[in-house]
Write a protein that holds these residues in place. Sequence first.
Motif, PDB file in Angstrom:
ATOM      1  N   ALA A 280      28.012  67.701  83.688  1.00  0.00           N
ATOM      2  CA  ALA A 280      28.605  67.115  84.880  1.00  0.00           C
ATOM      3  C   ALA A 280      27.645  67.142  86.387  1.00  0.00           C
ATOM      4  CB  ALA A 280      30.067  67.554  85.597  1.00  0.00           C
ATOM      5  N   ARG A 281      26.839  68.171  86.269  1.00  0.00           N
ATOM      6  CA  ARG A 281      25.872  68.648  87.112  1.00  0.00           C
ATOM      7  C   ARG A 281      25.054  67.378  87.872  1.00  0.00           C
ATOM      8  NH1 ARG A 281      24.825  73.205  85.729  1.00  0.00           N
ATOM      9  NH2 ARG A 281      26.774  74.284  86.681  1.00  0.00           N
ATOM     10  N   PRO A 282      24.374  66.568  86.788  1.00  0.00           N
ATOM     11  CA  PRO A 282      23.421  65.716  87.424  1.00  0.00           C
ATOM     12  C   PRO A 282      24.274  64.573  87.738  1.00  0.00           C
ATOM     13  CG  PRO A 282      23.054  66.436  85.095  1.00  0.00           C
ATOM     14  CD  PRO A 282      24.286  67.130  85.269  1.00  0.00           C
ATOM     15  N   LEU A 283      25.748  64.278  87.615  1.00  0.00           N
ATOM     16  CA  LEU A 283      26.322  63.245  88.099  1.00  0.00           C
ATOM     17  C   LEU A 283      26.450  63.021  89.442  1.00  0.00           C
ATOM     18  CD1 LEU A 283      29.012  63.044  85.200  1.00  0.00           C
ATOM     19  CD2 LEU A 283      26.763  62.068  85.215  1.00  0.00           C
ATOM     20  N   GLY A 284      26.321  64.185  90.235  1.00  0.00           N
ATOM     21  CA  GLY A 284      26.607  64.059  91.697  1.00  0.00           C
ATOM     22  C   GLY A 284      27.906  64.074  92.406  1.00  0.00           C
ATOM     23  N   SER A 285      29.029  64.311  91.383  1.00  0.00           N
ATOM     24  CA  SER A 285      30.179  64.231  91.842  1.00  0.00           C
ATOM     25  C   SER A 285      30.947  65.895  92.309  1.00  0.00           C
ATOM     26  CB  SER A 285      31.308  63.526  91.092  1.00  0.00           C
ATOM     27  OG  SER A 285      32.545  63.781  91.201  1.00  0.00           O
ATOM     28  N   ASP A 286      30.959  65.999  93.510  1.00  0.00           N
ATOM     29  CA  ASP A 286      31.858  67.215  94.185  1.00  0.00           C
ATOM     30  C   ASP A 286      32.906  67.369  93.497  1.00  0.00           C
ATOM     31  OD1 ASP A 286      29.231  68.142  95.169  1.00  0.00           O
ATOM     32  OD2 ASP A 286      29.796  66.873  97.148  1.00  0.00           O
ATOM     33  N   ARG A 287      33.565  66.189  93.507  1.00  0.00           N
ATOM     34  CA  ARG A 287      35.286  66.295  93.072  1.00  0.00           C
ATOM     35  C   ARG A 287      35.193  66.754  91.552  1.00  0.00           C
ATOM     36  NH1 ARG A 287      38.990  64.440  97.221  1.00  0.00           N
ATOM     37  NH2 ARG A 287      38.435  65.584  99.066  1.00  0.00           N
ATOM     38  N   LEU A 288      34.378  66.086  90.684  1.00  0.00           N
ATOM     39  CA  LEU A 288      34.435  66.410  89.427  1.00  0.00           C
ATOM     40  C   LEU A 288      34.303  67.891  89.145  1.00  0.00           C
ATOM     41  CD1 LEU A 288      34.469  65.893  86.571  1.00  0.00           C
ATOM     42  CD2 LEU A 288      32.359  65.018  86.694  1.00  0.00           C
ATOM     43  N   MET A 289      33.127  68.607  89.975  1.00  0.00           N
ATOM     44  CA  MET A 289      32.635  69.902  89.855  1.00  0.00           C
ATOM     45  C   MET A 289      33.799  70.922  90.366  1.00  0.00           C
ATOM     46  SD  MET A 289      29.711  69.989  88.482  1.00  0.00           S
ATOM     47  CE  MET A 289      29.167  71.654  88.701  1.00  0.00           C
ATOM     48  N   SER A 290      34.730  70.466  91.351  1.00  0.00           N
ATOM     49  CA  SER A 290      35.742  71.250  91.918  1.00  0.00           C
ATOM     50  C   SER A 290      36.860  71.329  90.613  1.00  0.00           C
ATOM     51  CB  SER A 290      36.127  70.358  92.932  1.00  0.00           C
ATOM     52  OG  SER A 290      37.411  70.984  93.289  1.00  0.00           O
ATOM     53  N   LEU A 291      37.269  70.205  90.050  1.00  0.00           N
ATOM     54  CA  LEU A 291      38.230  70.229  88.920  1.00  0.00           C
ATOM     55  C   LEU A 291      37.676  70.986  87.661  1.00  0.00           C
ATOM     56  CD1 LEU A 291      40.593  69.227  87.711  1.00  0.00           C
ATOM     57  CD2 LEU A 291      39.525  67.222  86.930  1.00  0.00           C
ATOM     58  N   LEU A 292      36.406  71.031  87.406  1.00  0.00           N
ATOM     59  CA  LEU A 292      35.902  71.671  86.416  1.00  0.00           C
ATOM     60  C   LEU A 292      35.703  73.188  86.565  1.00  0.00           C
ATOM     61  CD1 LEU A 292      32.976  69.194  85.059  1.00  0.00           C
ATOM     62  CD2 LEU A 292      35.280  69.482  84.196  1.00  0.00           C
ATOM     63  N   ALA A 293      35.747  73.751  87.828  1.00  0.00           N
ATOM     64  CA  ALA A 293      35.704  74.981  88.245  1.00  0.00           C
ATOM     65  C   ALA A 293      37.169  75.446  88.428  1.00  0.00           C
ATOM     66  CB  ALA A 293      35.197  75.036  89.768  1.00  0.00           C
ATOM     67  N   LEU A 294      38.116  74.651  88.475  1.00  0.00           N
ATOM     68  CA  LEU A 294      39.375  74.955  88.277  1.00  0.00           C
ATOM     69  C   LEU A 294      39.834  75.118  86.939  1.00  0.00           C
ATOM     70  CD1 LEU A 294      41.468  72.617  91.162  1.00  0.00           C
ATOM     71  CD2 LEU A 294      41.462  75.071  91.017  1.00  0.00           C
TER      72      LEU A 294
END
Length: 476
Positions: A307-321
């Motif tokens: 997901a990192r190259p996709l540029g979505s902070d919300r997605l990175m937030s969910l994946l961290a959860l």
Amino acid sequence: MASSTVTSAQPERPPRPNLAFRRLRGKRSPAEFAAAVRRAAREIGERVSCDARYVGRVEAGEIRCPNYAYERVFLHMFPGRTLTDLGFAPRSSVRGRQARATSESRGAGEPYETYDSRDVRDTQEPQDLYEKHDNNEESDVLRRAFMTSGATVAAASLTPLGLALDAAAAGRPTRRAGTGEAGALEEAVRRIRLLDDRHGADGLYRRAAAPLRTAYALLDAGASRQATADRLYTGAGELAISVGWLAHDSGRFDDARSHYAEALATSRMNGDAGLEAHAFCNMAFLARDAGRPREAVRAAQAAQRAARPLGSDRLMSLLALREAGGWAGLADRVGCEQALVRAQTFFARGSSDTDPEWMSFYGEAELEGLEAQCWSTLGDWPRAARHARRAADLQDPHFTRNLALYSAELADDLARGGRPDEAAGAGMRVLDLLNEVQSSRIHTMLASTARVLLPHHRSPDVAAFLDRHGALPRPA
């Protein structure tokens, strides 16, 4: 001489003004009401380009039935009402290409079924034009393979008929798919998510397997253009994840694992990083629920890499959860807290146009709910209950299933934290929602809470909850 595939023109009925919708607008101007529609869409993660012209067309009766994105927004704005209450016609009366052409003209910006407009405007090759012309009937049959007009019960929206399946059963090749089939597939995914938000997974899962088979039959048939093929691969993968989630939420973990793996393979075949991140995200969630926390951590970390190259902070937030949930299952409080901090940091950066469509459920309420689950797993009941209460308070009532889920989490955390009367009250609120929600996950959580509360049965509040819970029909 006209082609036999062209239906003779029928006299058009003059549109009937939508007076019910006009009354709901009240004293607001069309522009003010359109702004309210756009705000409501953002609240539930939808994207609509509503303006005063669109409102005017609805009120004039030119738009007899909105697309599914607008349906979600309008039902969110006016809870308890149906599309009919809002003055719209039933979907069955506007279904089909001819009805779509008269009810919402192409190019007006808001088609009856939402397709990616880039494929409509892209280079119109002769092959595509002929395909669109003589596949009208077949495209409509494929749409009915994924959804029907009725929204009153979840099962009726996934009637498992389909041209692709019929062709395979008859031993003849399926026609190559076009933009219409890709659009129907994308709409099927949206429809399943909408129905799951409202009703939970139990009543949906058994109906969802046939549309998934149809989707993969379309992939096997191929597409006339690469852009359409890419949409079909993404759509089939997202549908596999949606069906996997229905299996997951209804306790069929082996089926869910298979569907998620199928989606992951589809993403790898098509080089689709967004689909890969989504598949790993759900695999992490499943691993946590299935008691494989180390696998949950690794899957969540793989999702973050994709997901990192996709540029979505919300997605990175969910994946961290998702990663935090795995660390909690390993009883690693430090690892869990570090992942939670990352999740909150990413979330605070806000939403953006790069956020995936499937993340409409992920807002502050879900952030609080998933953090509550982490603290519950670590045995910190008071902290878990604080986050679960916040999740339930923040949850939009449109997402009935999640409201029941957060309330069930709160009831269990309160019960285990030594607050039986409050737990019984929260449990009662969940029971009030079970007429609308069918979720084995929520039933299992309530049963666990009831067992914890049993020693407190002399309390009137607890006794009332236990009696009412005991009278529930057992899930199939």
